[in-house]
Scaffold this active site. Structure first.
Site, PDB file in Angstrom:
ATOM      1  N   ASN A   1       0.812  -1.228   0.000  1.00 57.60           N
ATOM      2  CA  ASN A   1       0.000   0.000   0.000  1.00 57.60           C
ATOM      3  C   ASN A   1       0.842   1.274   0.000  1.00 57.60           C
ATOM      4  O   ASN A   1       0.452   2.267  -0.620  1.00 57.60           O
ATOM      5  CB  ASN A   1      -0.997  -0.020   1.165  1.00 57.60           C
ATOM      6  CG  ASN A   1      -0.324  -0.056   2.501  1.00 57.60           C
ATOM      7  OD1 ASN A   1       0.725  -0.669   2.670  1.00 57.60           O
ATOM      8  ND2 ASN A   1      -0.903   0.607   3.464  1.00 57.60           N
TER       9      ASN A   1
ATOM     10  N   GLU B   1       3.679  -5.218  12.307  1.00 62.05           N
ATOM     11  CA  GLU B   1       2.737  -4.101  12.111  1.00 62.05           C
ATOM     12  C   GLU B   1       1.612  -4.644  11.240  1.00 62.05           C
ATOM     13  O   GLU B   1       1.815  -4.874  10.046  1.00 62.05           O
ATOM     14  CB  GLU B   1       3.434  -2.933  11.410  1.00 62.05           C
ATOM     15  CG  GLU B   1       4.655  -2.408  12.131  1.00 62.05           C
ATOM     16  CD  GLU B   1       4.312  -1.660  13.402  1.00 62.05           C
ATOM     17  OE1 GLU B   1       3.223  -1.067  13.458  1.00 62.05           O
ATOM     18  OE2 GLU B   1       5.112  -1.701  14.341  1.00 62.05           O
TER      19      GLU B   1
ATOM     20  N   CYS C   1      -3.239   1.403   6.479  1.00 67.09           N
ATOM     21  CA  CYS C   1      -3.636   0.614   7.653  1.00 67.09           C
ATOM     22  C   CYS C   1      -4.315   1.477   8.705  1.00 67.09           C
ATOM     23  O   CYS C   1      -5.118   0.986   9.478  1.00 67.09           O
ATOM     24  CB  CYS C   1      -2.439  -0.096   8.235  1.00 67.09           C
ATOM     25  SG  CYS C   1      -1.102   1.039   8.594  1.00 67.09           S
TER      26      CYS C   1
ATOM     27  N   ALA D   1      -3.157 -12.142   9.208  1.00 70.37           N
ATOM     28  CA  ALA D   1      -2.977 -13.589   9.004  1.00 70.37           C
ATOM     29  C   ALA D   1      -1.528 -13.897   8.609  1.00 70.37           C
ATOM     30  O   ALA D   1      -0.943 -14.884   9.075  1.00 70.37           O
ATOM     31  CB  ALA D   1      -3.940 -14.080   7.921  1.00 70.37           C
TER      32      ALA D   1
HETATM   33  P1  NAD Z   1       0.443  -9.291   3.076  1.00 63.11           P
HETATM   34  O1  NAD Z   1       0.450  -9.758   4.483  1.00 63.11           O
HETATM   35  O2  NAD Z   1      -0.244 -10.091   2.064  1.00 63.11           O
HETATM   36  O3  NAD Z   1       1.936  -9.125   2.515  1.00 63.11           O
HETATM   37  C1  NAD Z   1       2.895  -8.292   3.143  1.00 63.11           C
HETATM   38  C2  NAD Z   1       4.287  -8.793   2.804  1.00 63.11           C
HETATM   39  O4  NAD Z   1       4.476 -10.072   3.408  1.00 63.11           O
HETATM   40  C3  NAD Z   1       4.545  -8.986   1.306  1.00 63.11           C
HETATM   41  O5  NAD Z   1       5.878  -8.606   1.018  1.00 63.11           O
HETATM   42  C4  NAD Z   1       4.367 -10.484   1.134  1.00 63.11           C
HETATM   43  O6  NAD Z   1       5.079 -11.005   0.046  1.00 63.11           O
HETATM   44  C5  NAD Z   1       4.940 -10.995   2.444  1.00 63.11           C
HETATM   45  N1  NAD Z   1       4.477 -12.322   2.844  1.00 63.11           N
HETATM   46  C6  NAD Z   1       3.277 -12.917   2.563  1.00 63.11           C
HETATM   47  N2  NAD Z   1       3.233 -14.153   3.107  1.00 63.11           N
HETATM   48  C7  NAD Z   1       4.409 -14.345   3.757  1.00 63.11           C
HETATM   49  C8  NAD Z   1       4.960 -15.419   4.517  1.00 63.11           C
HETATM   50  N3  NAD Z   1       4.288 -16.539   4.735  1.00 63.11           N
HETATM   51  N4  NAD Z   1       6.185 -15.261   5.044  1.00 63.11           N
HETATM   52  C9  NAD Z   1       6.874 -14.115   4.866  1.00 63.11           C
HETATM   53  N5  NAD Z   1       6.424 -13.063   4.143  1.00 63.11           N
HETATM   54  C10 NAD Z   1       5.200 -13.176   3.596  1.00 63.11           C
HETATM   55  O7  NAD Z   1      -0.108  -7.795   3.157  1.00 63.11           O
HETATM   56  P2  NAD Z   1      -0.466  -6.821   1.958  1.00 63.11           P
HETATM   57  O8  NAD Z   1      -1.713  -7.356   1.317  1.00 63.11           O
HETATM   58  O9  NAD Z   1       0.756  -6.585   1.146  1.00 63.11           O
HETATM   59  O10 NAD Z   1      -0.793  -5.464   2.751  1.00 63.11           O
HETATM   60  C11 NAD Z   1      -2.052  -5.151   3.267  1.00 63.11           C
HETATM   61  C12 NAD Z   1      -2.093  -5.418   4.761  1.00 63.11           C
HETATM   62  O11 NAD Z   1      -1.030  -4.741   5.394  1.00 63.11           O
HETATM   63  C13 NAD Z   1      -3.356  -4.881   5.400  1.00 63.11           C
HETATM   64  O12 NAD Z   1      -3.863  -5.831   6.310  1.00 63.11           O
HETATM   65  C14 NAD Z   1      -2.873  -3.652   6.159  1.00 63.11           C
HETATM   66  O13 NAD Z   1      -3.655  -3.294   7.275  1.00 63.11           O
HETATM   67  C15 NAD Z   1      -1.512  -4.067   6.547  1.00 63.11           C
HETATM   68  N6  NAD Z   1      -0.675  -2.894   6.829  1.00 63.11           N
HETATM   69  C16 NAD Z   1      -0.353  -2.617   8.126  1.00 63.11           C
HETATM   70  C17 NAD Z   1       0.403  -1.480   8.420  1.00 63.11           C
HETATM   71  C18 NAD Z   1       0.775  -1.123   9.841  1.00 63.11           C
HETATM   72  O14 NAD Z   1       1.632  -0.260  10.034  1.00 63.11           O
HETATM   73  N7  NAD Z   1       0.181  -1.731  10.851  1.00 63.11           N
HETATM   74  C19 NAD Z   1       0.824  -0.646   7.376  1.00 63.11           C
HETATM   75  C20 NAD Z   1       0.470  -0.969   6.072  1.00 63.11           C
HETATM   76  C21 NAD Z   1      -0.274  -2.106   5.802  1.00 63.11           C
END
Ligand code: NAD
Length: 503
Positions: free
Chosen positions: A164, A262, A300, A243
């Site tokens: 995002n 996060e 987020c 998740a």
């Molecule tokens: P995502 O969890 O699908 O992916 C995030 C990252 O994790 C990607 O680089 C992905 O390739 C990697 N990933 C996925 N599965 C993995 C695994 N099993 N092991 C290691 N890495 C893995 O999230 P997204 O769809 O890219 O982002 C949206 C989510 O992020 C939303 O839920 C949002 O709320 C959250 N978010 C949180 C914050 C915060 O500061 N709390 C900020 C931005 C986004």
């Protein structure tokens, strides 16, 4: 809703590579397509890295870790500042590339994402160097002995970022890790790898020794999983879905590796009646529009639940509806666009399913809920993953719609009668990331803020950030804090030597 003009051609396709040990590597596995979600065209490819490619990056980071940890902090900070300067010099290219990769308005990328990526590097360069700052050695005297405390870099840091705010959030991790003396393997989202590649290109001549900064691309369950389970990785900082955070925590738990997570949110905006009076409603609605729909609601910290004191409900609904209708939805590359495309057609499908589920629970859609007319959009983006900002009402407390993160331009609005009711409803999800309170009664707003179970509460605003302040979530929104000294301490292990005082 107004449509903005057609923009010209987008960009040449980009062949993204992994940065390992100071050079770009040849792909060993397959490639993933990178899609411009607004135009629905392929704009590049990135490696679908294998576990072996990830292991090579970790190996490079591991071999470089002792030398980088011993590099004087002033030299580490200088390298970070050079990298910040290089982004700044190419800010237009970075902003345009981010807009193409994500579908976000280019004006947002230019005024928020890129300036923040630059200040992430400059801020942590300054903080790491600060005399008496978070990394400075210090001593505690007392009871006949002295405790000398040093902070030693942990080693290899895995920095995993979402789609995002691709460069903004990746650099928010890389900068403190490198400043603290850790070497890094960064893993951007496979959905948005482009600006990380531009960063990697510029990092090559900024003074980072080979192996200090590595970037691997690929899918989470393959490349990400290989990274978080590699025994040479000393700490993991992850931003993404709840998740995924749980899967990473489970995978890394047997090694007791240090972790910062996060995660998602279901943030409430509590609006008191005094913020809905004729003289205040304009400022309140303008602020709420940012909190609800910035980056197409894909931040987020975006609010997904508006709770408004009953006597202010009608005025607020009217003010938000008129602003939603006036929002300029259009080509992300048009400077006047205020609202762009969602990250992908498949993500739009998930958001539309959430709207359908809300309708099934009894929601009435006040505005939005559908795709904009293709004919209202510029030709280049007619097939894009657009969805109109959506406001819904009529849902009971505790409904499923108000429990699960949607992560799109969709919010519910509901009236409340007492502050305790608003607080209880705001706190009633499994999340605890952030909240906003809107009122000119400072005492009442502060009392409500104090009772909210989350990491950050903004009063009469949203996303105002002092980078020294810790930021993060509680409960299912995460573990640990980023920002300021918390971030530098995360990447360093305290080491204490106790000596008896002479005499
Ligand atoms: P995502 O969890 O699908 O992916 C995030 C990252 O994790 C990607 O680089 C992905 O390739 C990697 N990933 C996925 N599965 C993995 C695994 N099993 N092991 C290691 N890495 C893995 O999230 P997204 O769809 O890219 O982002 C949206 C989510 O992020 C939303 O839920 C949002 O709320 C959250 N978010 C949180 C914050 C915060 O500061 N709390 C900020 C931005 C986004």
């Amino acid at each position: 809703m107004q449509a903005t003009a057609t923009h010209g051609s987008a960009m040449a396709t980009m062949d993204v590579r992994n940065l390992v040990n100071g050079r770009f590597t040849e792909r060993q596995g397959a490639a993933l397509d990178v899609i411009d979600p607004a135009a629905q065209v392929r704009v590049g490819s990135c490696p679908d890295s294998t576990a072996r490619e990830v292991a090579e990056a970790v190996d490079a980071a591991h071999r470089a870790s002792t030398a980088w940890a011993r590099t004087p902090v002033a030299d580490r900070a200088a390298a970070l500042r050079r990298l910040a300067d290089r982004i700044e010099a190419d800010l237009d290219l970075f902003a345009r590339t981010e807009a193409i990769d994500t579908g976000k308005p280019i004006a947002l990328a230019r005024t928020v994402d890129m300036p923040r990526a630059i200040s992430n590097f400059r801020f942590f360069a300054d903080l790491a160097e600060e005399a008496g700052g978070p990394l400075a050695p210090h001593a505690l005297h007392g009871a006949g002995f002295t405790s000398a405390i040093a902070r030693r870099p942990l080693g290899v840091a895995a920095c995993i970022a979402p789609w995002n705010l691709p460069l903004y959030l990746l650099t928010w991790k890389l900068a403190p890790a490198l400043a603290a003396g850790c070497t890094v393997v960064g893993k951007p989202s496979e959905v948005t790898p482009l600006t990380a590649h531009l960063l990697a290109e510029r990092a090559l001549d900024c003074g980072f020794p080979a192996g200090a900064l590595n970037i691997v691309h690929g899918r989470g369950p393959v490349a990400g999983q290989a990274l978080v389970t590699d025994p040479r990785v000393a700490c993991i900082t992850f931003t993404g879905g709840t998740a995924t955070g749980e899967a990473i925590a489970r995978a890394a738990a047997p090694r007791f590796v240090r972790m910062a997570l996060e995660l998602g949110g279901k943030n409430a905006a509590i609006v008191l009646a005094d913020a809905c009076t004729p003289d205040r409603i304009g400022a309140t609605a303008d602020g709420l529009m940012r909190a609800l729909f910035s980056n197409q609601g894909q931040v987020c910290h975006c609010a997904e639940r508006v709770l408004v004191e009953r006597s202010g409900m009608d005025a607020l609904v009217e003010a938000l509806s008129s602003r939603i209708a006036a929002l300029r939805i259009g080509d992300p590359l048009d400077e006047s666009t205020q609202f762009g495309s969602l990250i992908s057609a498949s993500h739009r499908g998930k958001v539309e399913s959430a709207i359908a589920a809300a309708r099934a629970e009894g929601a009435q859609v006040i505005c939005g809920g559908t795709r904009p007319d293709a004919a209202s959009l510029p030709e280049r983006v007619r097939a894009g993953a657009f969805l109109r900002p959506t406001l819904m009402t009529g849902l009971p407390a505790g409904c499923r719609t108000d429990q699960e993160e949607i992560f799109g331009p969709v919010a519910t609005i509901a009236p409340f009668d007492t502050d305790n009711e608003a607080i209880a409803r705001a706190n009633s999800t499994r999340f605890g990331l952030s909240a906003t309170v809107w009122s000119c009664d400072c005492t009442r707003a502060a009392r409500i803020a104090d009772a909210l179970v989350c990491g950050t509460v903004w009063i009469n605003g949203w996303m105002a950030r002092d980078l020294r302040a810790p930021i993060g979530g509680v409960r299912a929104s995460g573990l640990g804090r980023e920002g300021g000294s918390e971030a530098l301490h995360f990447f360093a292990e305290p080491h204490v030597v106790v000596t008896p005082d002479a005499g």
